[in-house]
Structures are given as C-alpha cells and as structure tokens.
Design a protein around this motif. Structure first.
Motif, PDB file in Angstrom:
ATOM      1  N   ALA A 368      -9.989   1.117   5.171  1.00  0.00           N
ATOM      2  CA  ALA A 368     -10.061   0.447   3.874  1.00  0.00           C
ATOM      3  C   ALA A 368     -10.635   1.363   2.806  1.00  0.00           C
ATOM      4  O   ALA A 368     -10.206   1.336   1.647  1.00  0.00           O
ATOM      5  CB  ALA A 368     -10.906  -0.816   3.987  1.00  0.00           C
ATOM      6  N   LEU A 369     -11.601   2.181   3.173  1.00  0.00           N
ATOM      7  CA  LEU A 369     -12.269   3.046   2.196  1.00  0.00           C
ATOM      8  C   LEU A 369     -11.679   4.455   2.151  1.00  0.00           C
ATOM      9  O   LEU A 369     -11.708   5.099   1.104  1.00  0.00           O
ATOM     10  CB  LEU A 369     -13.761   3.131   2.518  1.00  0.00           C
ATOM     11  CG  LEU A 369     -14.542   1.812   2.427  1.00  0.00           C
ATOM     12  CD1 LEU A 369     -15.998   2.034   2.808  1.00  0.00           C
ATOM     13  CD2 LEU A 369     -14.451   1.217   1.029  1.00  0.00           C
ATOM     14  N   ALA A 370     -11.147   4.936   3.285  1.00  0.00           N
ATOM     15  CA  ALA A 370     -10.719   6.334   3.352  1.00  0.00           C
ATOM     16  C   ALA A 370      -9.208   6.526   3.321  1.00  0.00           C
ATOM     17  O   ALA A 370      -8.716   7.508   2.766  1.00  0.00           O
ATOM     18  CB  ALA A 370     -11.280   6.980   4.627  1.00  0.00           C
ATOM     19  N   LEU A 375      -3.234   6.404   0.393  1.00  0.00           N
ATOM     20  CA  LEU A 375      -1.848   5.958   0.505  1.00  0.00           C
ATOM     21  C   LEU A 375      -1.406   5.194  -0.732  1.00  0.00           C
ATOM     22  O   LEU A 375      -0.269   5.335  -1.198  1.00  0.00           O
ATOM     23  CB  LEU A 375      -1.682   5.078   1.747  1.00  0.00           C
ATOM     24  CG  LEU A 375      -1.814   5.759   3.109  1.00  0.00           C
ATOM     25  CD1 LEU A 375      -1.690   4.730   4.226  1.00  0.00           C
ATOM     26  CD2 LEU A 375      -0.770   6.853   3.278  1.00  0.00           C
ATOM     27  N   SER A 376      -2.307   4.382  -1.273  1.00  0.00           N
ATOM     28  CA  SER A 376      -1.963   3.574  -2.438  1.00  0.00           C
ATOM     29  C   SER A 376      -1.672   4.447  -3.653  1.00  0.00           C
ATOM     30  O   SER A 376      -0.737   4.178  -4.417  1.00  0.00           O
ATOM     31  CB  SER A 376      -3.098   2.591  -2.733  1.00  0.00           C
ATOM     32  OG  SER A 376      -2.735   1.703  -3.746  1.00  0.00           O
ATOM     33  N   ARG A 377      -2.481   5.489  -3.847  1.00  0.00           N
ATOM     34  CA  ARG A 377      -2.224   6.407  -4.972  1.00  0.00           C
ATOM     35  C   ARG A 377      -0.918   7.163  -4.785  1.00  0.00           C
ATOM     36  O   ARG A 377      -0.198   7.445  -5.742  1.00  0.00           O
ATOM     37  CB  ARG A 377      -3.388   7.391  -5.114  1.00  0.00           C
ATOM     38  CG  ARG A 377      -4.642   6.803  -5.748  1.00  0.00           C
ATOM     39  CD  ARG A 377      -5.620   7.879  -6.146  1.00  0.00           C
ATOM     40  NE  ARG A 377      -6.126   8.604  -4.990  1.00  0.00           N
ATOM     41  CZ  ARG A 377      -7.224   8.277  -4.307  1.00  0.00           C
ATOM     42  NH1 ARG A 377      -7.913   7.192  -4.658  1.00  0.00           N
ATOM     43  NH2 ARG A 377      -7.628   8.989  -3.282  1.00  0.00           N
ATOM     44  N   HIS A 385       1.458  -1.011   2.071  1.00  0.00           N
ATOM     45  CA  HIS A 385       1.335  -2.150   2.976  1.00  0.00           C
ATOM     46  C   HIS A 385       2.458  -2.149   4.013  1.00  0.00           C
ATOM     47  O   HIS A 385       2.227  -2.440   5.195  1.00  0.00           O
ATOM     48  CB  HIS A 385       1.361  -3.447   2.170  1.00  0.00           C
ATOM     49  CG  HIS A 385       0.919  -4.650   2.950  1.00  0.00           C
ATOM     50  ND1 HIS A 385      -0.118  -4.608   3.858  1.00  0.00           N
ATOM     51  CD2 HIS A 385       1.389  -5.931   2.978  1.00  0.00           C
ATOM     52  CE1 HIS A 385      -0.278  -5.814   4.402  1.00  0.00           C
ATOM     53  NE2 HIS A 385       0.632  -6.619   3.893  1.00  0.00           N
ATOM     54  N   SER A 386       3.660  -1.795   3.596  1.00  0.00           N
ATOM     55  CA  SER A 386       4.793  -1.748   4.514  1.00  0.00           C
ATOM     56  C   SER A 386       4.575  -0.699   5.605  1.00  0.00           C
ATOM     57  O   SER A 386       4.815  -0.942   6.798  1.00  0.00           O
ATOM     58  CB  SER A 386       6.077  -1.455   3.743  1.00  0.00           C
ATOM     59  OG  SER A 386       7.205  -1.592   4.565  1.00  0.00           O
ATOM     60  N   ILE A 387       4.082   0.481   5.208  1.00  0.00           N
ATOM     61  CA  ILE A 387       3.805   1.551   6.177  1.00  0.00           C
ATOM     62  C   ILE A 387       2.755   1.106   7.192  1.00  0.00           C
ATOM     63  O   ILE A 387       2.892   1.301   8.405  1.00  0.00           O
ATOM     64  CB  ILE A 387       3.336   2.826   5.445  1.00  0.00           C
ATOM     65  CG1 ILE A 387       4.481   3.434   4.634  1.00  0.00           C
ATOM     66  CG2 ILE A 387       2.784   3.852   6.439  1.00  0.00           C
ATOM     67  CD1 ILE A 387       4.043   4.534   3.684  1.00  0.00           C
TER      68      ILE A 387
END
Length: 508
Positions: A368-370, A375-377, A385-387
């Motif tokens: 969640a933090l690392a 991935l989101s950026r 989320h799909s990955i």
C-alpha cells in the motif's frame, strides 16, 4: 476554499482506528471456521454459519452511512459511530471464547459472530467516508493507502496472535471440544487492542463542521437530490421483478435440491422488492427525506463510475470470501493431511493458516505504501488495480496445485498485493468523484457489492460443491482465481466513466 493539507501524523491519526478494527476482522476471518469446526460444525455447515458476516454488513452499512452523513454533535460526524462500534466489538471478542461453556455452544458462537460483525461494520463504514471528509482531493490516494497499510498491519497482528502464543508455550490443543488457549487469549488481547486503537482516532482527530465542509465543497460536485426525486417517477414494475426473482429462487431450492442457505438469497430479493415498493410510494407522496427513500433512491440512481466499480467489487469479494471460508479446510486437508479437528496435524495446519493470512496482510501493508503509489503514477489507478488483481489470481492458482506449506507463502504475496489494491484503489476513485456531503451513504451502498457476492458464496457455493465436488474444498480456490481474472477485466471498463483521464492521473 480548500481543505488544509494533512501531515503524515494527520494521516496516521485519521486511519489508526482502522488498525484496531482490522485486528477484529482478522481474528474473525482466520479463526471462526476453526471455532465452528471445533464446536462440532461440519464442512457443509460452514457457509451457513458464516452468512452472518455479509448479512450484517448488507443491513448495517447503508443505514450507518445515511445516519453519519446527517449526524453532527460534540463528538463530530463519524466519530460517534467509531466509538459505538468499538465498544460492542470489544465486548463480543471478550465473550466469544466462552462459547464452549454455554448450553448451545455452536449457536452461541454464531450469535456472537453476528454481534461482532455488526459492531465492526458500525465502526468501519464511517472510516471509509472519514478519509474523504478530512482530506483534499489530491491526498485521497495517499489517505486510502495509509488506511490500507493500517488494515494490513492490524490483520497481521490479529492473524499471528495464535501462532505467536503457541511459540511462547501457550497450549494450542484443547481436549473435549473446547477452544485452545491460543485462540482464547488471542480474542481477549484483540478486544483490548481494538478499543485502544479506535479511541486513538476518536481522541486525536477533529472533524470539520458542516459549515466548513460546505465552504470546502464550493465549485465541486454536490448532491442535487435528483436520485430520490427520480424515485417518484418509477413504476412498481421493477420492484415486482425483484419479488418474482426471489420467489423463483425459493422455488428452485426444492426443485433442484439446492442447499437450504439459498432460501436466504431468495428472501433477500423479495425483501428488496418490498422495500422498493414502500420507498417508491413514499416518494410519490412527496416524502423524500426519510431514510428508506433516500437509501433506495441513491442506490437506484448511483453515479456511473460507482456502477462500473460495483461489478469489479462483486468478483473481487467473491474470491476473498471463498478464501476466508475455505483456506483452513484446504490447508489442513491437502497440505497437512487431516480433517480431524482434535488432531495435532489439523491444529498445526490451522495455525499455519494464521501465518499465511499474516503474510498476505503484511504484504498488503507494505504494498500500500511502497508499490501501489509507484504503479499508480506509472499506469494510473485503473490499470494498477487490474494488474494487482491478476497477481492475486495467480496466488489462488498456486493453492490449487501446490501441496507444500512453505511454497504457499509465495502465493500469499500475490494475494496480498491484490488485497492492498482492493482496499485502496476503488475507494480513492470514488472519493474523488462523488459529492462530499453524501460520501457516507455512497460508501455504505458501495458495501452492498462487497456483501452480495459473499452472500452468494455462502448460499450457492455450498450447493455447487455438494453437487460436483463433495468433500473436495480445493476446487474453491480455482473458483477464486477465475473470479479475480473477471474482476481485472471488468476494471478496464471503469476508465470510460471517469470525468477524464487527466483527472485520474491527478489523483494517482
């Protein structure tokens, strides 16, 4: 006017209570199948006994969401519900280990599960909206990531309790159908930890007043009341369809020889149809401010992005509920070779399940933090989320083919990454695209798409397994893997419902 940017410690205080709530959920998820089996329940009884968890969430969360949106007192908007739920959750955890001493131990344990899950839901639902209340839009992803980290950390603590106590010399086997001391002391310690953590958030946060929230919301999406007004334009035909569907499901139970738990599914469909008829009639009379009309109206008129995320949630949580019910039977039977709940092998396997659950929750806290922010950026919230869901599906496939206890730790890495994303990404997307003054009710309604799949698993899965794979719970893991593959594909439809790709990138 914009909300002040929260510091790290502000984010910490906002979500620390979730650490305690998740200790309660972890103790429930990793130990209740063991408790039920120890008290005499068969494998076929487990889905019916577990139905308490999703059913209480289905009822409690929309009601609490609606009420908390309209609450304001000296404790605030959401914090009164944090405190109430924490008190009753702690009491249920304290009493649960006393089940074997009761006159009807299995019935008492099931009743306490209802109390525990309802109380946890009273606390949990407002926490989802609380992040949206307290944070500006560009901090939503960070806020839900911190909340997910606390969820993972709390689940680690709750899941590992019995294993650690065994290492410290506490007895892990109880003769005569009693609960082992490792389980009893875990529940008691969890009660204290839950209450202290929730009190931390209650005492060290200060909510914005309704006037402040109104000022912050200027120029943003607001609730027009249109969903409830549109309810008055509806005919009773759609409500009647729900009633007919429910009646058909009930009739099929005897016709096809389905498990008796399927009656519950049919009953819920009929109940929703009846509630819809009442709500529509109230709306036609101009009575649109009551709770029933508000909930039914908001549910039938939910925003498009929420509808598309609902499908993702449906399949995501189907797999999770399969995992929570069946991991203990699968690991004890296929890896440790025992279905005898009084044997050392069974209890060793049951404790290893606590370790496995600890690993996936620990991975979730770290991811969640690392991992999720990176991935989101890089890919955006939708593709991230799909990955993550595909990585989780690979983990479930390992359970289907692997028979080595240590190798299952690898499977939990993929499941943990998916779990982190399930707890963060859909809520960050929602909080940034829903009117702030109705976050509570929408978050509560969103929970329906967490609860309904769990009810389907609890009611229908038993019939499927009994008909095609009697005594072979390993097949449930293949169902779980396929459910997450479908969820990953459904997630790709969400992007088109967002205001713009640019908007999504700005919240990543």
């Amino acid at each position: 006017m914009e909300k002040p940017r929260q510091s790290f410690w502000g984010l910490w205080n906002i979500s620390f209570g979730f650490f305690g709530i998740q200790i309660g959920f972890a103790l429930q998820n990793s130990n209740m199948s063991r408790v039920f089996q120890t008290l005499g329940a068969s494998m076929d009884d487990l889905p019916a006994l577990w139905v308490a968890a999703p059913l209480t969430g289905l009822i409690v969360q929309p009601i609490i969401g609606h009420l908390s949106d309209k609450t304001w007192n000296r404790l605030g908007r959401r914090r009164p519900y944090f405190l109430t739920g924490a008190i009753f959750s702690a009491l249920a955890l304290l009493v649960m280990p006393l089940s074997p001493e009761m006159g009807a131990p299995l019935f008492f344990a099931a009743a306490m599960l209802w109390v525990l899950d309802a109380s946890l839901n009273i606390s949990m639902e407002p926490f989802r909206a609380f992040v949206g209340d307290m944070l500006r839009t560009d901090q939503h992803s960070a806020g839900y990531a911190v909340q997910t980290a606390f969820i993972g950390a709390g689940a680690v603590v709750g899941s590992i309790f019995p294993f650690l106590l065994e290492q410290l010399g506490v007895s892990n086997v109880a003769p005569g159908g009693g609960l082992p001391d490792t389980v009893r002391w875990s529940f008691w310690a969890g009660a204290a930890a839950l209450f202290i953590a929730v009190m931390w958030t209650v005492l060290f946060t200060k909510e914005y007043s309704p006037e402040e929230q109104a000022a912050f919301s200027e120029g943003q999406a607001t609730d027009s009341g249109q969903p409830v007004r549109l309810l008055a334009d509806k005919t009773l035909f759609s409500a009647g369809v729900w009633i007919v569907l429910g009646a058909i499901v009930v009739a099929l139970v005897n016709a096809l020889g389905l498990e008796k738990e399927v009656y519950l599914l049919g009953g819920l469909l009929v109940l929703y149809g009846v509630i819809s008829i009442i709500a529509i009639n109230l709306a036609k009379q101009g009575k649109t401010t009551n709770m029933l009309s508000s909930i039914v109206g908001d549910f039938s008129g939910m925003p498009e992005v929420m509808k598309r995320l609902a499908l993702v949630q449906f399949f995501s949580w189907s797999a999770l509920f399969i995992m929570w019910i069946n991991t203990t039977p699968v690991v004890t039977q296929y890896v440790y070779g025992s279905t005898d709940t009084t044997s050392a092998a069974y209890n060793e396997g049951a404790n290893w399940v606590n370790v496995l659950f600890t690993v996936y929750n620990g991975v979730a806290a770290i991811a969640a933090l690392a991992l999720l922010p990176v991935l989101s950026r890089r890919f955006g919230q939708v593709m991230t989320h799909s990955i993550c869901l595909m990585l989780g599906a690979a983990g479930f496939l390992m359970f289907f083919v692997v028979r080595d206890a240590q190798m299952l730790l690898v499977a939990e890495i993929g499941i943990g990454i998916a779990w982190a994303s399930i707890l963060a990404m859909p809520y960050a997307i929602l909080a940034s695209n829903l009117p702030q003054q109705k976050l509570g009710i929408y978050m509560g309604l969103f929970n329906i798409f967490i609860v309904v799949p769990q009810l389907l698993v609890a009611t229908v899965m038993g019939s499927i397994m009994q008909a095609f794979f009697p005594g072979e719970p390993i097949w449930t893991m293949l169902f779980a893997a396929l459910a997450w593959v479908v969820a990953a594909a459904a997630m790709l439809r969400v992007k088109a419902a967002l205001p713009s790709i640019k908007a999504e990138a700005s919240h990543a």
